[in-house]
Design a protein around this motif. Structure first.
Motif, PDB file in Angstrom:
ATOM      1  N   LYS A 245       0.784  -1.132   0.061  1.00  7.01           N
ATOM      2  CA  LYS A 245      -0.038   0.017  -0.094  1.00  7.01           C
ATOM      3  C   LYS A 245       0.913   1.254   0.085  1.00  7.01           C
ATOM      4  CE  LYS A 245      -3.932   1.985   2.246  1.00  7.01           C
ATOM      5  NZ  LYS A 245      -3.522   3.368   2.621  1.00  7.01           N
ATOM      6  N   SER A 267      -2.386  -6.339  -2.204  1.00  3.97           N
ATOM      7  CA  SER A 267      -2.425  -7.516  -1.655  1.00  3.97           C
ATOM      8  C   SER A 267      -1.585  -7.766  -0.488  1.00  3.97           C
ATOM      9  CB  SER A 267      -2.407  -8.587  -2.516  1.00  3.97           C
ATOM     10  OG  SER A 267      -1.407  -8.553  -3.166  1.00  3.97           O
ATOM     11  N   ALA A 270      -1.846  -6.980   3.096  1.00  4.58           N
ATOM     12  CA  ALA A 270      -3.326  -7.210   3.636  1.00  4.58           C
ATOM     13  C   ALA A 270      -3.514  -8.070   4.670  1.00  4.58           C
ATOM     14  CB  ALA A 270      -4.043  -7.492   2.691  1.00  4.58           C
ATOM     15  N   TYR A 300      -0.360 -13.004   1.460  1.00  6.68           N
ATOM     16  CA  TYR A 300      -1.181 -12.434   2.608  1.00  6.68           C
ATOM     17  C   TYR A 300      -0.761 -12.571   4.037  1.00  6.68           C
ATOM     18  CZ  TYR A 300      -4.223 -13.333  -1.419  1.00  6.68           C
ATOM     19  OH  TYR A 300      -4.659 -13.281  -2.651  1.00  6.68           O
ATOM     20  N   HIS A 410      -8.246  -3.795   5.423  1.00  2.00           N
ATOM     21  CA  HIS A 410      -8.128  -4.588   4.183  1.00  2.00           C
ATOM     22  C   HIS A 410      -9.357  -5.310   3.662  1.00  2.00           C
ATOM     23  CE1 HIS A 410      -4.144  -4.200   6.444  1.00  2.00           C
ATOM     24  NE2 HIS A 410      -3.903  -3.186   5.525  1.00  2.00           N
ATOM     25  N   GLN A 412      -9.022  -7.951   1.029  1.00  2.00           N
ATOM     26  CA  GLN A 412      -8.566  -8.764  -0.120  1.00  2.00           C
ATOM     27  C   GLN A 412      -8.923 -10.211  -0.279  1.00  2.00           C
ATOM     28  OE1 GLN A 412      -6.223  -7.409  -2.307  1.00  2.00           O
ATOM     29  NE2 GLN A 412      -6.123  -9.309  -3.584  1.00  2.00           N
ATOM     30  N   GLY A 452      -9.729  -6.276  -4.934  1.00  2.00           N
ATOM     31  CA  GLY A 452      -9.657  -5.883  -3.679  1.00  2.00           C
ATOM     32  C   GLY A 452     -10.610  -5.012  -3.216  1.00  2.00           C
ATOM     33  N   SER A 456      -7.561  -2.465  -0.044  1.00  2.00           N
ATOM     34  CA  SER A 456      -6.835  -3.544  -0.743  1.00  2.00           C
ATOM     35  C   SER A 456      -6.617  -3.175  -2.174  1.00  2.00           C
ATOM     36  CB  SER A 456      -7.455  -4.881  -0.578  1.00  2.00           C
ATOM     37  OG  SER A 456      -6.985  -5.460   0.823  1.00  2.00           O
TER      38      SER A 456
END
Length: 792
Positions: A245, A267, A270, A300, A410, A412, A452, A456
């Motif tokens: 991010k 992603s 997240a 993840y 988030h 995702q 997302g 996300s």
């Protein structure tokens, strides 16, 4: 055999040690030697090495050197885009079947060189399976073949820039590169350090398969500076990013005002919920946790949510399964400090640790660790550290489990574990994430969209849905390019509106004063002030409220109360509400035509035609409510998968000056039909048709709060929409400075943007909407969710 030290399968299962694996990298080493272990840029179908360029070293997991890559400079960035522009002309001119044929040729090349690619990925710490890439190629070569027949009236954007962060996987990069190529675009790929060697090999294989020179260029170096430099080139039509991010926000802000759309898939980093309900197969669920939560390279970060009735059972099984595990290497030496700090904070908050062994005193490794009993607000849950840490939280009821899963900013993915199919589907529908795996995890296939939600991303990859980011409607001209203007983002939209009537002034002799529409009620603006509305001749025609930030806040508060219920209404019920809007507008047709005539100067005949077209648009979107519903794509894995379009939430719409009634009704109906709530900002030049439409809204069956209409300065209200964290998307028609402000500001909190510069785009013909333009409206109004349901 006497004296043998080999272990039996029983011994391995007892100790849970990792078994031997093939460590040969001879094929990859041979390819690297053929490149003198100094990989150049790949531009115009060949490797380019300049002696005066700085280089970046690629290292293996032990820190040893693998090769070096070139750090591209401005000249290289410009050369790659120029090559891409030339390649695009040749590639887009080919018939669809010839583009598909080229992609299919690469399948055989990838199968021949799969061992080299796999070894290269392992060496560069960017693991990826050649079989997964083969599946990607096969899927997108099919779409290359079928684009003209199944996606008519859409055309490729041109030169597309694909940027991925240093910690992103090869799969994430190719999930953007291949569909862009399949749709007829040229691509400039900017990979991270670890992804660069395998991508450069793939680029070489592409050319050997017959891809025209310039269609795929690869430039390496600092991904953020390169991304912004390449985006400045006027030949670039689109930029898409995948990674973390922080870097995504920087890229968005660096490219603001360049006139190029930027989409983000965020992603990495997240936090995704791994939810175990009491009806789950506990052994399988715990096995799934072990498989996915403690991998070194994982897309993840997981948080484990367990129903209280089975919490002790899950914890006991985790202790058994983790007992033989070893410390996991961290991606960087500095990560150890972050991991230690996260564990220390969790313990201070009362967390209990489950570890197979004590952490080493120093070094870039850490044992798999479960942090039992942490609070949802704990740092390891909200902003997880990069190490093998798994926070464990408990919940009582099914609803509380879903609420806990939605706690993260988030959105995702999520993994649900239950043998109750009804519970699985209800929970999957209620979770605000883009992908839900039922009794499974980390299953990927390009036939399903990856979208997302929340923070996300605002990009859709995969499936037919992911193709449209690389296309534009054929009837819509390419977006004009521009240079960033000098915009003071802190002061944008703070200037007072022109021609304001101060609060308390005598308006007894003035023309009619209108009210705005918030939460189903007409009201004054919070400021109490009004602005003049001028007739075509320059005389004061009326006064409308001068709305601002507080009015937007009130509208959003009303919207979030009603939007979840509106979204849950059946498509048939939403269609009936839109049909009632159309019927009410028909009853007020004459009044609306007169308002258009007096405000815009249109003849009564043309004004009446605009009202007629607005009624038709409402009926059209009412009819679409139960027609646009996603599907059940075929996947190679056993089981079923669902692709579901969902409402975005609250959408801010800043209307154009042209066709003030028809444009408002078209955009409002598209958003509302899909279950969104809308905050509408009418054209400051022609606000009266929107204010007259309030009577239509009040007389219809549409719930109050689904639509709010706020008048005032375009910049002031745009600023308020951009800075409100609840608004999920902004559709904007306005100035270049407004577009630039939104691109810069809406990087955090992240919003989906649909931007149109009225000064450059010209006026859209709202009276004759092309089928692809209606499709574009619908796709702007939804986000996608994929649900995986295995059967074996």
């Amino acid at each position: 055999m006497a004296g043998s030290t080999s272990k039996t399968i029983h011994d391995i299962f007892q100790s849970m040690e990792y078994g031997p694996s093939s460590s040969s990298t001879a094929t990859a080493q041979a390819w690297l030697e053929s490149q003198s272990r100094a990989l150049g840029l790949f531009i115009d179908g060949k490797f380019v090495r300049s002696a005066d360029r700085q280089t970046c070293n690629v290292t293996d997991s032990s820190g040893g050197p693998v090769c070096s890559t070139v750090c591209a400079v401005d000249e290289d960035a410009s050369l790659s885009v120029s090559s891409g522009a030339s390649g695009f002309k040749a590639w887009s001119a080919l018939p669809s079947h010839l583009r598909a044929k080229t992609l299919l040729k690469l399948v055989s090349g990838l199968q021949r060189h799969g061992q080299c690619l796999s070894e290269l990925c392992d060496l560069a710490q960017s693991p990826s399976s050649p079989s997964v890439l083969v599946r990607l190629l096969q899927y997108y070569s099919g779409w290359a073949q079928l684009r003209d027949s199944l996606i008519p009236d859409w055309t490729p954007r041109g030169v597309v820039v694909v940027v991925v962060s240093d910690d992103c996987s090869l799969y994430s990069l190719m999930l953007k590169v291949l569909p862009a190529l399949a749709m007829g675009n040229a691509v400039v790929a900017i990979p991270g350090v670890g992804t660069a060697p395998p991508v450069l090999l793939l680029a070489q294989l592409f050319v050997e398969a017959g891809l025209p020179a310039g269609v795929l260029n690869v430039v390496t170096g600092n991904v953020l500076s390169l991304g912004s430099k390449v985006a400045q080139n006027p030949h670039v039509s689109y930029v898409t990013y995948s990674g973390n991010k922080k870097d995504g926000e920087i890229l968005c802000r660096a490219t603001a005002g360049m006139g190029v759309p930027v989409s983000l898939s965020l992603s990495l980093g997240a936090t995704c919920p791994f939810i175990i309900f009491e009806s789950a197969d506990i052994d399988s669920a715990v096995d799934g946790v072990i498989e996915t939560a403690f991998k070194k390279n994982r897309e993840y970060q997981w948080m484990l949510c367990v129903q209280e009735s089975v919490l002790d059972s899950v914890v006991a099984r985790l202790k058994v399964r983790m007992a033989g595990m070893k410390s996991v290497p961290l991606l960087a030496e500095g990560d150890r400090r972050l991991v230690d700090a996260a564990v220390q904070e969790a313990q201070q908050q009362g967390a209990m640790l489950i570890q197979p062994c004590p952490p080493p005193s120093s070094g870039a490794a850490y044992p798999p660790t479960v942090l039992c009993g942490v609070a949802p607000s704990c740092t390891c849950v909200v902003t997880p550290s990069p190490g093998p840490l798994l926070p464990l939280l408990s919940f009582r009821s099914h609803g509380e489990g879903v609420t806990l899963g939605n706690h993260s900013p988030h959105g995702q993915a999520a993994s649900l574990w239950t043998e109750d199919l009804t519970l699985a589907l209800e929970a999957a529908k209620s979770l605000s994430v883009g992908t839900v795996w039922v009794n499974s995890h980390s299953v990927m296939d390009p036939s399903l969209p990856i979208s997302g939600h929340k923070e996300s991303g605002n990009c859709i990859d995969g499936g037919k849905e992911g193709l449209f980011q690389f296309l534009r409607p054929s009837s819509s001209p390419p977006l004009p390019r521009s240079s960033p203007a000098s915009v003071d983002y802190s002061k944008f939209g703070t200037a007072a509106s022109a021609a304001i009537i101060p609060e308390g002034s005598n308006s007894s002799s003035t023309p009619r004063s209108y009210l705005q529409y918030v939460g189903g009620k007409q009201c004054k603006s919070e400021s109490g002030s009004s602005v003049c509305v001028l007739a075509p001749g320059g005389t004061v025609l009326a006064y409308c409220p001068d709305g601002g930030r507080k009015d937007v806040r009130n509208a959003v508060e009303a919207a979030i109360k009603v939007q979840p219920g509106w979204m849950k209404k059946s498509p048939v019920a939403r269609a009936q509400c839109l049909f009632s809007l159309a019927e009410t507008l028909e009853l007020k047709r004459r009044d609306m035509a007169v308002s258009l005539h007096s405000q815009t100067g249109l003849s009564l005949e043309k004004a009446d035609m605009e009202v007629e077209l607005s009624i038709a648009q409402l009926c059209d979107w009412a009819a679409r409510c139960d027609k646009e519903r996603g599907g059940v794509p075929s996947v190679p894995q056993s089981g079923s998968a669902l692709s579901i379009p969902e409402a975005l939430g609250v959408v801010g719409v800043v209307l154009p000056d042209s066709s003030p009634l028809l444009s408002m009704v078209s955009l409002l109906a598209a958003a509302v039909a899909m279950g969104n709530a809308v905050v509408v900002v009418p054209s400051p030049k022609y606000p009266l048709p929107a204010l007259e439409f309030i009577q239509v809204l009040q007389s219809s069956d549409l719930p109050g709060g689904v639509v709010s209409i706020i008048t005032g300065g375009r910049d002031q209200l745009t600023q308020a929409l951009a800075n409100h964290s609840v608004i999920k998307a902004v559709w904007y028609w306005g100035s270049m400075e407004g577009c630039q402000f939104l691109q810069h500001t809406c990087a955090s909190p992240l919003k989906s943007l649909w931007l149109h510069c009225q000064e450059e785009d010209g006026e859209r013909d709202w009276a004759q909407p092309h089928a692809s333009l209606l499709e574009e409206m619908w796709r702007q109004a939804v986000q996608w969710k994929s649900v995986w349901i295995p059967t074996a």
